[in-house]
Scaffold this motif. Structure first.
Motif, PDB file in Angstrom:
ATOM      1  N   TYR A 297       0.006  -4.458  10.146  1.00  0.00           N
ATOM      2  CA  TYR A 297      -0.730  -4.229   8.893  1.00  0.00           C
ATOM      3  C   TYR A 297       0.100  -3.345   7.942  1.00  0.00           C
ATOM      4  N   LEU A 298       0.660  -2.279   8.492  1.00  0.00           N
ATOM      5  CA  LEU A 298       1.484  -1.379   7.675  1.00  0.00           C
ATOM      6  C   LEU A 298       2.721  -2.090   7.134  1.00  0.00           C
ATOM      7  N   MET A 299       3.386  -2.821   8.022  1.00  0.00           N
ATOM      8  CA  MET A 299       4.610  -3.524   7.623  1.00  0.00           C
ATOM      9  C   MET A 299       4.317  -4.527   6.505  1.00  0.00           C
ATOM     10  N   GLU A 300       3.230  -5.287   6.694  1.00  0.00           N
ATOM     11  CA  GLU A 300       2.894  -6.307   5.691  1.00  0.00           C
ATOM     12  C   GLU A 300       2.514  -5.657   4.370  1.00  0.00           C
ATOM     13  N   SER A 301       1.727  -4.592   4.446  1.00  0.00           N
ATOM     14  CA  SER A 301       1.274  -3.930   3.213  1.00  0.00           C
ATOM     15  C   SER A 301       2.453  -3.305   2.471  1.00  0.00           C
ATOM     16  N   LEU A 302       3.347  -2.673   3.218  1.00  0.00           N
ATOM     17  CA  LEU A 302       4.500  -2.028   2.572  1.00  0.00           C
ATOM     18  C   LEU A 302       5.445  -3.064   1.983  1.00  0.00           C
ATOM     19  N   THR A 303       5.623  -4.162   2.722  1.00  0.00           N
ATOM     20  CA  THR A 303       6.523  -5.215   2.243  1.00  0.00           C
ATOM     21  C   THR A 303       5.974  -5.855   0.966  1.00  0.00           C
ATOM     22  N   ALA A 304       4.651  -5.966   0.903  1.00  0.00           N
ATOM     23  CA  ALA A 304       4.029  -6.601  -0.267  1.00  0.00           C
ATOM     24  C   ALA A 304       4.042  -5.692  -1.497  1.00  0.00           C
ATOM     25  N   MET A 305       4.284  -4.408  -1.275  1.00  0.00           N
ATOM     26  CA  MET A 305       4.247  -3.449  -2.388  1.00  0.00           C
ATOM     27  C   MET A 305       5.423  -3.677  -3.328  1.00  0.00           C
ATOM     28  N   ASP A 306       5.176  -3.420  -4.592  1.00  0.00           N
ATOM     29  CA  ASP A 306       6.219  -3.537  -5.600  1.00  0.00           C
ATOM     30  C   ASP A 306       7.105  -2.304  -5.493  1.00  0.00           C
ATOM     31  N   GLY A 307       8.370  -2.465  -5.156  1.00  0.00           N
ATOM     32  CA  GLY A 307       9.182  -1.251  -5.089  1.00  0.00           C
ATOM     33  C   GLY A 307      10.574  -1.545  -4.600  1.00  0.00           C
ATOM     34  N   ASP A 308      11.476  -0.661  -4.930  1.00  0.00           N
ATOM     35  CA  ASP A 308      12.873  -0.842  -4.592  1.00  0.00           C
ATOM     36  C   ASP A 308      13.162  -0.116  -3.270  1.00  0.00           C
ATOM     37  N   PHE A 309      12.599  -0.645  -2.188  1.00  0.00           N
ATOM     38  CA  PHE A 309      12.879  -0.075  -0.870  1.00  0.00           C
ATOM     39  C   PHE A 309      12.773  -1.169   0.177  1.00  0.00           C
ATOM     40  N   GLU A 310      13.462  -0.961   1.296  1.00  0.00           N
ATOM     41  CA  GLU A 310      13.455  -1.960   2.363  1.00  0.00           C
ATOM     42  C   GLU A 310      12.595  -1.451   3.515  1.00  0.00           C
TER      43      GLU A 310
END
Ligand code: PLP
Length: 384
Positions: A297-310
């Motif tokens: 859940y965390l991985m998917e939510s963070l990946t979906a976020m708009d932002g310049d990070f991996e």
């Protein structure tokens, strides 16, 4: 007496902790996504854990390894069942570095060879042999430098075979997921090839699961994603939920002779009771499954976020790499939102929460992070 400085300290004094939360001396509450460095597996002050340790201490807390200690057998049986690694034998010690030190010694004794292959950005501890194979020149003293340590590019199977071919390699050691190096995953094919090649060239394959093990990755051991069985597995951090204990799991073909490995404190009654309680809770509360669920859940939510990070990771072992230093993000998360996070280098945040982290707690972090990130990245954009 002045204390020797070990780590940079936040000016926070935790005095109480429960589950995924920590309170400081001024009564401030923090969500712990750092787990005291991946150590808190079942959550802080878990009642079953507190009870088990207290009961044990009131009976017998310590006796040496020169007598029978049924708790060691109980721990070994339980660990075998919960981890799915029943066929291994268990050597108990007190810390991660000590587990790796013994694993390396064992591999060298058994093969009669000296060289150890490890990998760039890897970390294996701060004792003599462990630090020699750790890729961080800043912590390797001249006395620890070893001609036997060969540190190769991570995930590079050709480079590994080139060295293995010489026939003088005692062991290849690799983390199930690189932790301190910034949450870097070994390729599944790389681990499978390592297994084949170490067999071919008669070297021991050691999986350092000190940080990635004990359910953190969403499997009991992170290497289980590759479906392999290493010769030796090393454990520590999550094993005692804060009580110091480490372990070495050894394949049955490797027969240590009596007296090859030893320890004064390792496997003491109190440590075993703590580690047994941890396994009980992991099982009763399905924490490995929860780590996978909340982690996804965390991985998917963070990946979906708009932002310049991996975003990288597995389960509740998540790294976020930014193109700028993250000190400001961590500070704001901590002091403005009451959220502890871990770090790697200058620009990677590590999330290593207790394995029972809920979706609601993950949401608290996501909301806070989104706000902090918008704020901090705007500042960096202005500076550019
Ligand atoms: C923390 C760690 C160690 C060292 O463990 P200590 O208990 O600090 O000695 C070794 N390997 C890995 C992968 C670690 O994360």
């Amino acid at each position: 007496m002045k204390l020797f400085d070990v780590y940079p300290l936040f000016d926070i004094t935790p005095v109480k902790a429960e589950g995924c939360y920590v309170w400081d001396k001024d009564g401030n509450k923090y969500l712990d996504l750092y787990g005291g460095h991946a150590v808190i597996s079942i959550g802080h002050s878990h009642p079953a854990y507190v009870q088990k340790i207290s009961d044990q201490l009131s009976q017998i807390g310590f006796y040496s390894n020169s007598v029978q200690n049924p708790l060691q057998h109980e721990l070994a049986d339980k660990l075998g069942k919960v981890s799915g690694c029943d066929e291994y034998s268990l050597f108990l010690c007190n810390s991660g570095a000590e587990a790796n030190e013994n694993a390396l010694k064992l591999a060298s004794f058994i093969t009669g060879k000296k060289k150890i292959i490890s990998y760039k950005k890897g970390f294996h501890g701060r004792t003599s042999a462990a630090v020699a194979i750790t890729d961080n020149p800043k912590i390797v003293a001249p006395v620890n430098e070893s001609p036997n340590a060969v540190i190769l590019p991570f995930n590079d199977i050709e480079a590994t075979e080139e060295v293995l071919k010489n026939g003088d390699v005692a062991a290849v050691i690799v983390e199930g997921i690189q932790g301190i190096g910034g949450i870097r995953l070994p390729d599944i094919a790389f681990l499978q090839q390592l297994k084949k090649l170490t067999e071919k060239y008669v070297a021991a394959l050691i999986l350092d699961e000190i940080q990635s093990g004990y359910g953190r990755s969403g499997r009991f051991f992170a290497f289980q994603y590759a479906g392999i069985k290493p010769d030796i597995i090393t454990l520590a951090k999550g094993m005692g939920n804060g009580f110091p204990i480490g372990g070495v799991l050894i394949q049955p073909e490797i027969e240590p002779w009596y007296g090859m490995l030893g320890t004064t404190f390792g496997g003491n009654h109190l440590a075993c009771a703590a580690a047994i309680a941890v396994l009980d809770v992991i099982q009763n509360e399905s924490l490995v499954e929860n780590a996978e669920k909340t982690g996804n859940y965390l991985m998917e939510s963070l990946t979906a976020m708009d932002g310049d990070f991996e975003v990288r990771g597995k389960g509740l072992m998540i790294g976020m790499e930014f193109p700028f230093p993250i000190a400001e993000i961590r500070k704001k998360l901590l002091f403005d939102y009451g959220i502890f996070t871990g770090v790697s280098g200058q620009n990677i945040i590590r999330l290593l929460p207790p394995l029972g982290l809920t979706i609601a707690q993950a949401d608290d972090f996501l909301a806070a992070f989104e706000a902090v990130y918008a704020d901090v990245s705007a500042t960096f954009a202005e500076k550019k």
